[in-house]
Design an enzyme around this catalytic site. Structure first.
Site, PDB file in Angstrom:
ATOM      1  N   LYS A   1       0.597   4.608   8.526  1.00 33.30           N
ATOM      2  CA  LYS A   1       1.179   5.013   7.239  1.00 33.30           C
ATOM      3  C   LYS A   1       0.101   5.122   6.165  1.00 33.30           C
ATOM      4  O   LYS A   1       0.023   6.119   5.431  1.00 33.30           O
ATOM      5  CB  LYS A   1       2.253   4.009   6.821  1.00 33.30           C
ATOM      6  CG  LYS A   1       2.861   4.224   5.449  1.00 33.30           C
ATOM      7  CD  LYS A   1       2.245   3.316   4.368  1.00 33.30           C
ATOM      8  CE  LYS A   1       2.478   1.863   4.644  1.00 33.30           C
ATOM      9  NZ  LYS A   1       1.952   0.995   3.553  1.00 33.30           N
TER      10      LYS A   1
ATOM     11  N   THR B   1       0.866  -1.176   0.000  1.00 35.86           N
ATOM     12  CA  THR B   1       0.000   0.000   0.000  1.00 35.86           C
ATOM     13  C   THR B   1       0.901   1.224   0.000  1.00 35.86           C
ATOM     14  O   THR B   1       1.673   1.444   0.930  1.00 35.86           O
ATOM     15  CB  THR B   1      -0.917   0.012   1.237  1.00 35.86           C
ATOM     16  OG1 THR B   1      -1.737  -1.165   1.207  1.00 35.86           O
ATOM     17  CG2 THR B   1      -1.802   1.248   1.230  1.00 35.86           C
TER      18      THR B   1
ATOM     19  N   LYS C   1      -7.322   1.278  -2.784  1.00 35.08           N
ATOM     20  CA  LYS C   1      -6.904   0.832  -1.450  1.00 35.08           C
ATOM     21  C   LYS C   1      -7.125   1.938  -0.413  1.00 35.08           C
ATOM     22  O   LYS C   1      -7.465   1.665   0.742  1.00 35.08           O
ATOM     23  CB  LYS C   1      -5.436   0.405  -1.462  1.00 35.08           C
ATOM     24  CG  LYS C   1      -4.917  -0.121  -0.109  1.00 35.08           C
ATOM     25  CD  LYS C   1      -5.682  -1.351   0.360  1.00 35.08           C
ATOM     26  CE  LYS C   1      -5.229  -1.792   1.766  1.00 35.08           C
ATOM     27  NZ  LYS C   1      -3.897  -2.399   1.781  1.00 35.08           N
TER      28      LYS C   1
END
Length: 367
Positions: free
Chosen positions: A319, A176, A251
């Site tokens: 993150k 990701t 995502k």
């Protein structure tokens, strides 16, 4: 009625070896035949007849030639003949790579801590000392690393994949990461006749272990078609969302939905306990109803059991939420739920829990 025609491009318009196609015969109810002067054979377009046959036959030939000019290899990535390179064999990557070994693909691996790859080496994977060696040895290179900075170094560094991969190779980043970085890698890869896809996943350690991941893909249709069977070795829900970067944007949608859902799961469990209910029994009811979600079914039982082992690290979720907040800000989009969730996880990380699984959010509500 008889018809004949000629499809002839100048040498500047067609790739080396492309033939000149001459329509030999096409009657109203009789199949069309084309002669390929380069291959010196007759092609029977038996499903086309009459004038429509001429048009459709030429269209098919032109589309085929266009695919060749795009540089996408017309190949089948067969087990035992295809070398899969895997960079990053942590909680997720190790399980994902193991499925290729079970399917009889040749697998070469590199990860910063070799001990994390020992299980794969025992299963038959071959160790490489550098990312560059993985790239040089592989037909398809898959990466599952930690942060966008890692992705950039692995792909675009001096010893990275783009510099060392063989022309025609497929590059699949399943980390990701930033949508803008996915676009940058795609553009650099294209300059070297490499096919790049961004393909982040959802499903956690359970999905990776059971080959039931959801895989969100961005890139060219032709490259996706070539590697789709490989992606289905790791996942069951594989969708091309659009061009380069589209997988990463999708995502971000996934992580935004999870971020606020995790707050709801924790609040529900906390409420059940305060009300004197058995939270496990409560889950039996609400997980099967309108409140049901993957997090409620898979992570809530871990919360109740006090199991905070990482299926997905808090530090990595922070993150991801940071990337989503940055992208949302660039688009002028307000995401108050996402901001709240990130602030709660930031607090946990500041208190030494960054290596816990995301289900450790329950600790914030129980403090």
């Amino acid at each position: 009625m008889m018809a004949s025609g000629l499809l002839n491009r100048s040498s500047n318009d067609r790739p080396s070896g492309e033939g000149v196609y001459i329509l030999i015969f096409c009657a109203r109810r009789v199949p069309c035949f084309f002669f390929d002067k380069a291959e010196r054979n007759v092609v029977n377009h038996s499903r086309y007849t009459g004038v429509a046959g001429i048009i459709e036959g030429f269209r098919e030939i032109k589309e085929s030639d266009r695919d060749e000019r795009r540089g996408v290899a017309k190949l089948t990535l067969q087990p035992k003949e295809t070398v899969i390179g895997f960079v990053g064999t942590g909680v997720m990557g190790k399980s994902m790579a193991s499925h290729f070994l079970k399917a009889d693909y040749q697998v070469v691996v590199y990860t910063r801590t070799k001990a994390k790859a020992e299980d794969l080496l025992e299963q038959g994977a071959v160790w490489k000392e550098h990312v560059s060696q993985v790239a040089e040895a592989s037909d398809v290179i898959i990466t599952m690393v930690g942060y966008p900075s890692d992705v950039e170094e692995v792909y675009l560094g001096a010893e990275g994949i783009v510099t060392h991969a063989k022309p025609g190779s497929f590059l699949i980043d399943m980390t990701t990461s930033k949508p803008s970085l996915a676009v940058k890698i795609y553009e650099e890869a294209k300059k070297r006749d490499l096919h790049s896809l961004d393909a982040p996943v959802s499903g956690g350690d359970i999905g990776a272990r059971e080959a039931r991941l959801t895989i969100m893909v961005g890139g060219d249709q032709e490259a996706f078609d070539a590697v789709e069977p490989l992606l289905k070795v790791m996942g069951t829900n594989v969708v091309l969302q659009g061009g380069p970067g589209a997988g990463q944007h999708t995502k971000m949608c996934n992580q935004i939905a999870i971020a606020t859902n995790m707050i709801g799961v924790c609040e529900a469990i906390s409420y059940a306990k305060k009300a004197g209910l058995n939270p496990t029994r409560v889950l039996e009811s609400i997980a099967a109803g309108a409140a049901g979600s993957w997090s409620l079914s898979n992570l809530a039982p871990r919360m109740i059991a006090g199991n905070f082992e990482p299926g997905f690290y808090i530090k990595h979720f922070i993150k991801d939420m940071g990337i989503a907040l940055e992208a949302a800000k660039e688009m002028g989009l307000l995401t108050p739920g996402l901001e709240l969730s990130k602030s709660l996880y930031d607090e946990l990380a500041a208190n030494g829990m960054e290596d816990n699984g995301t289900q450790a959010l329950i600790k914030w509500f129980e403090k």
